[in-house]
Design an enzyme around this catalytic site. Structure first.
Site, PDB file in Angstrom:
ATOM      1  N   GLY A 155       0.813  -1.215   0.000  1.00 58.42           N
ATOM      2  CA  GLY A 155       0.000   0.000   0.000  1.00 58.42           C
ATOM      3  C   GLY A 155       0.844   1.262   0.000  1.00 58.42           C
ATOM      4  CG  MET A 190       8.252   2.143   2.853  1.00 56.69           C
ATOM      5  SD  MET A 190       7.996   0.860   4.106  1.00 56.69           S
ATOM      6  CE  MET A 190       9.154   1.395   5.335  1.00 56.69           C
ATOM      7  CG  ASN A 219      10.491   5.091   2.757  1.00 58.30           C
ATOM      8  OD1 ASN A 219      10.891   3.992   3.110  1.00 58.30           O
ATOM      9  ND2 ASN A 219       9.739   5.276   1.680  1.00 58.30           N
ATOM     10  CD  GLU A 250       2.242   3.793   5.186  1.00 56.11           C
ATOM     11  OE1 GLU A 250       3.297   3.621   5.835  1.00 56.11           O
ATOM     12  OE2 GLU A 250       1.488   2.840   4.878  1.00 56.11           O
ATOM     13  CG  HIS A 291       4.273   3.379  10.310  1.00 59.70           C
ATOM     14  ND1 HIS A 291       4.367   2.445  11.324  1.00 59.70           N
ATOM     15  CD2 HIS A 291       3.753   2.712   9.240  1.00 59.70           C
ATOM     16  CE1 HIS A 291       3.905   1.279  10.878  1.00 59.70           C
ATOM     17  NE2 HIS A 291       3.521   1.409   9.628  1.00 59.70           N
TER      18      HIS A 291
HETATM   19  N1  TRP Z   1       5.572  -0.628   6.472  1.00 61.97           N
HETATM   20  C1  TRP Z   1       4.646  -0.627   5.377  1.00 61.97           C
HETATM   21  C2  TRP Z   1       3.304  -0.262   5.957  1.00 61.97           C
HETATM   22  O1  TRP Z   1       2.810  -0.883   6.847  1.00 61.97           O
HETATM   23  C3  TRP Z   1       4.545  -1.961   4.717  1.00 61.97           C
HETATM   24  C4  TRP Z   1       5.282  -2.117   3.441  1.00 61.97           C
HETATM   25  C5  TRP Z   1       5.290  -1.253   2.418  1.00 61.97           C
HETATM   26  C6  TRP Z   1       6.049  -3.220   3.027  1.00 61.97           C
HETATM   27  N2  TRP Z   1       6.027  -1.777   1.398  1.00 61.97           N
HETATM   28  C7  TRP Z   1       6.490  -2.968   1.736  1.00 61.97           C
HETATM   29  C8  TRP Z   1       6.398  -4.404   3.607  1.00 61.97           C
HETATM   30  C9  TRP Z   1       7.264  -3.863   1.022  1.00 61.97           C
HETATM   31  C10 TRP Z   1       7.179  -5.310   2.909  1.00 61.97           C
HETATM   32  C11 TRP Z   1       7.610  -5.046   1.630  1.00 61.97           C
HETATM   33  O2  TRP Z   1       2.705   0.692   5.581  1.00 61.97           O
HETATM   34 ZN    ZN Z   2       2.473  -0.002   8.582  1.00 60.86          ZN
END
Ligand code: TRP
Ligand code: ZN
Length: 869
Positions: A261, A263, A265, A298, A301
């Site tokens: 969905g 990330m 970062n 996100e 996070h």
């Molecule tokens: N941390 C991301 C979330 O929960 C999850 C995620 C995004 C992810 N891209 C990924 C996990 C690729 C594994 C591989 O929003």
């Molecule tokens: Zn997450």
């Protein structure tokens, strides 16, 4: 199978790293086929080891320097670089090359439609350079990005922009600095040509934050809702959790090629464009709500994930369960709490319970992992959120927030464990969570069976609860869990009784901790009706022998909407089950008048939120029903769901039609009241479409729709009821939108879930549609994913054609994108749920995969688990 079988890692084997890296200086000279990466790290020995094993995959090493000197004391291994005889502290410089254009796995540095972008979670940074790719190594990053000026005007990375300039007439560079120490999985780089939507947010303490959303050229008019959602998220986190943003800039980039969905970062979120782009012509209400939830997720996070991160990947639920809980609360505070809860519970009862019962069953904190990407699961995320929610229920908002504060006081800037989180909650509240901790280590779904006994002489009402968790493939022995069990009792007039036990008043949330436990309520004048597991207070299956009359009573009298909905679901469940029996015995599908009347009462109740009414009238999905059986009779369940829908439609035709027409089309706006009206109107349309006489209503709605929600509702109705106009609507939609993959995803999903008997042929034909591409995960999930997961009749066709098709696609994706393949394979892992003939046909496909000599770890882990079962 690969030469040497992939090796599992165990949670119990955790060891702190041999070295820490406190600071990294990265330079990327971006070129499609050979990007030059320079990584200069400040490294310090942490144990007595003078050897450092760095992770790395698919990297071409150019040079290694230690403290400025060429270093030759190293070995290149299959998945890493081993440096030996190192000093205690040193500067490590690694130069290497990577090839973004050939990276179809979308992990590490890759190209998405001409833009460079990265995905490093969970273990993707090792595809960029040799590094200690583990979340407990936290460093500050300085990143220089160099690329062609014309093709890549925007060069982005984490933190603040500190310098920019020209390298020569063709290339330019930007330097970014992120002051917050972070693990490498939060690193990000993006380079491309975008349109930018800009705004600003001032935090509670006065920090001015620049907000920037980067979208493909021409898509600016689809970025507004994402920006509004971001601002709402920032405000909500300050108000509800007291948490503020901590950099001067927050960037979001929307990309078309993305495995998940979005990330989180640091300072530079990368999003699947599906969760950014929306306007009324292209997106449905569900899309809008999804964007709000994912933007929130996100953003949240930043504190639960980034400021406090995970010590190791077994702790993933520390950040994911908690952040899902936070995004669910955000959506509930902004919109309808009941509707949000209902939809979250549907996910738990459907796909999460199914995962719990599958060969992939694992606790929210797994014990054993081969491929970490396989553990971004419904269990870790959604059940993980339920576990946080149970703590919230047990502690109450005040103590829960005190626990959050203590958690940040203790762990800000560090990598923590689930145990650390529970300790903070325990220490801040004074509530003992010893037994509660089992939720972290025990897999599977508990069943809570309840027996009620009313004693007229003593005026007591006793509820005897027993809990039992079936053994799962990963864990045979199960223990009693601490289950918060929320109960209300109603007298015959629908008044709620104050609960009294042992001579005193008690709250509604019972602490159910033993295998079997009886709760005796006193001063109960007449036999009450119990409302149980209110708000779905624990992720368990509830068994209680409710009469139809009791359930119909609760649908009217339960004080809260969730309990009303749940009573309706239990009533439907009784008759779905009895009708499956009937169908298997060649008898007709029937519904008693009482059931029809109960639902009629809900439609006619103008005190209820229309969105809520729509939820009450929504039948359980095939997948949820499948979860009620050890072996599911695919065709019988499909027949029953279709038959029950048709009976409700014919019996309530007048009410459905009147409701549909009373909720005429309005000017489009995205707010709860408008969404709610569309939801109910379109629900009515789905029922009415099961009767031929209403086909023109469907085509008329398609013709006049002024928004995508209503357009898609017409198409869904035509599709699921196989109306003659279906093809016409599908063709017109594709004529309008074939240039836009994201919009076509809705069309592909309808092709995948088409119940008609030539569905598989159509799906295969769709793979040659100009908008389709097997290398785009969104397209694959829409067309193929919906065929495998939302088309039980055709996917499970007795001929095995659906399974063979799935096998072909999986063998192809195994090479190009194993992460996507590994998500797609899930329905095949559950072969034990089907009859012997189907099982055998599925096993053939799994065996074929197992025999591949280049089977990816992702699929290897799942296929071997399933076949070992
Ligand atoms: N941390 C991301 C979330 O929960 C999850 C995620 C995004 C992810 N891209 C990924 C996990 C690729 C594994 C591989 O929003
Ligand atoms: Zn997450």
């Amino acid at each position: 199978m690969t030469e040497s079988a992939p090796k599992a890692k165990y949670r119990s084997d955790y060891q702190s790293p041999s070295h820490f890296i406190s600071d990294v200086n990265l330079t990327f000279d971006l070129h499609e086929r050979d990007t030059h990466v320079t990584a200069i790290s400040t490294v310090k020995q942490n144990t007595d080891s003078t050897t450092l094993l760095l992770d790395g995959e698919g990297i071409e090493l150019v040079a290694v320097h230690i403290d400025g000197q060429v270093w030759s004391d190293y070995k290149q291994l299959k998945s890493g670089l081993e440096l030996s005889n190192l000093p205690a502290e040193f500067e490590l410089k690694i130069e290497n090359k990577i090839s973004p254009i050939t990276n179809s796995a979308l992990e590490g540095l890759y190209l998405s439609d001409g833009a460079y972008c990265t995905q490093c979670e969970a273990e993707g940074f090792r595809r960029i350079t040799y590094f200690l790719d583990r979340p407990d190594v936290l460093a500050t990053y300085t990143t220089k990005v160099i690329a062609d000026k014309v093709a890549f005007p925007h060069l982005l990375s984490n933190g603040n922009k500190v310098e920019e300039g020209e390298v020569d007439t063709q290339r330019h560079y930007v330097i970014w600095q992120d002051p917050h120490p972070k693990p490498c999985y939060l690193f990000a780089l993006v380079a491309g040509d975008f349109d930018v939507l800009r705004d600003q947010y001032t935090t509670r303490s006065g920090r001015k934050v620049a907000l920037e959303i980067f979208v493909d050229k021409g898509n600016l008019d689809r970025a507004n809702h994402a920006m509004v959602s971001l601002i709402n998220s920032m405000k909500w986190d300050e108000e509800r959790f007291g948490l503020e943003y901590d950099l001067d800039i927050y960037m979001i980039v929307a990309v078309d090629f993305f495995n998940m969905g979005a990330m989180e970062n640091k300072g530079l979120n990368v999003f699947n464009s599906k969760f950014v782009l929306a306007n009324e012509k292209t997106a449905t209400d569900t899309d809008y709500l999804g964007i709000e939830a994912v933007i929130g997720h996100e953003y949240f996070h930043n504190w639960t994930g980034n400021r406090v991160t995970c010590r190791d990947w077994f702790q993933l639920s520390l950040k994911e369960g908690l952040t899902v809980f936070r995004d669910q609360e955000f959506s509930s505070d902004l919109g309808s709490r009941a509707v949000n809860r209902i939809n979250n519970v549907r996910i738990i009862r459907g796909p999460q319970f199914a995962e719990d019962a599958s060969p992939m069953s694992h606790p929210i904190r797994p014990e054993k992992v081969i491929e970490m990407n396989n553990f971004y699961t419904l269990t870790v995320y959604e059940k993980g959120s339920e576990v946080i929610r149970m703590m919230h229920t047990l502690l109450g908002e005040g103590k829960f927030q005190a626990g959050m504060k203590l958690y940040f006081d203790r762990h800000d800037g560090t990598a923590a464990t689930c145990e650390d989180f529970v300790c903070a909650m325990e220490d801040a509240s004074g509530i003992d969570l010893t037994q509660f901790r089992r939720w972290y280590s025990q897999s599977g779904t508990p069943t809570v069976s309840v027996k009620a006994n009313y004693d007229e002489n003593t005026k007591t009402y006793a509820l005897t609860l027993t809990q039992r968790t079936k053994p799962t493939q990963d864990q045979q022995e199960k223990q009693a869990l601490h289950i918060p069990f929320d109960v209300e009792l109603y007298d015959s007039e629908g008044n709620v009784l104050e609960l009294q036990c042992n001579g005193g008043a008690v709250g509604n949330v019972l602490s159910f901790t033993q295998q079997e436990q009886t709760f005796v309520f006193e001063n109960v004048d007449t036999e009450p009706t119990p409302s149980m597991l209110r708000e779905f207070s624990a992720p368990v299956k509830l068994e209680f022998d409710y009469s139809d009359e009791q359930l119909a009573f609760l649908m009217i009298h339960a004080r809260n909407e969730f309990a009303k909905w749940d009573a309706g679901q239990m009533l439907l469940a009784k008759y779905v089950k009895s009708n499956v029996e009937a169908v298997l015995n060649q008898q007709a599908i029937t519904l008693p008048e009482l059931v029809i009347d109960a639902f009629r009462g809900v439609i006619l109740n103008d005190q209820l939120d229309p969105a809520f009414i729509a939820e009450v009238l929504s039948l359980p999905s095939f997948n949820e029903v499948a979860g009620w059986y050890d072996i599911v009779s695919v065709d019988a369940v499909c027949d029953v769901l279709k038959g029950v829908k048709h009976i409700i439609a014919t019996e309530l035709k007048d009410e459905l039609s009147a409701t549909y027409h009373s909720l005429g089309q309005q000017d489009y706006s995205v707010n709860h009241s408008a969404i709610a009206k569309r939801a109910l109107r379109n629900l009515c349309l789905q029922y009415l479409a099961t009767m031929e006489e209403y086909a023109s209503l469907v085509s008329n709605q398609f013709d006049v729709a002024n928004n995508m929600t209503d357009t898609i509702a017409a198409m869904v109705a035509a599709n699921s009821s196989s109306l003659p106009i279906r093809q016409n609507l599908m063709d017109r939609y594709s004529d309008d939108w074939s240039h836009d993959g994201l919009v076509m995803d809705k069309w592909f999903a309808l092709q995948g879930s088409n119940p008609s008997d030539n569905a598989l042929e159509n799906v295969k034909a769709c793979m040659s549609h100009t908008a389709f591409s097997l290398s785009n995960p969104n397209r694959v999930r829409s067309l193929i994913g919906s065929f495998l997961n939302m088309n039980p009749r055709r996917f499970h066709d007795k001929s095995g054609s659906g399974y063979q098709f799935a096998g072909e696609i999986l063998r192809s994706l195994n090479e190009s994108n194993p992460q996507v393949a590994s998500r797609l394979i899930d329905p095949l892992l559950k072969f034990k749920k089907y009859d012997a003939k189907r099982q055998a046909l599925i096993i053939v496909e799994l065996e074929k995969l197992k025999a591949m000599d280049n089977l990816a770890n992702d699929l290897y882990e799942k296929v071997t688990k399933a076949l070992d079962a």
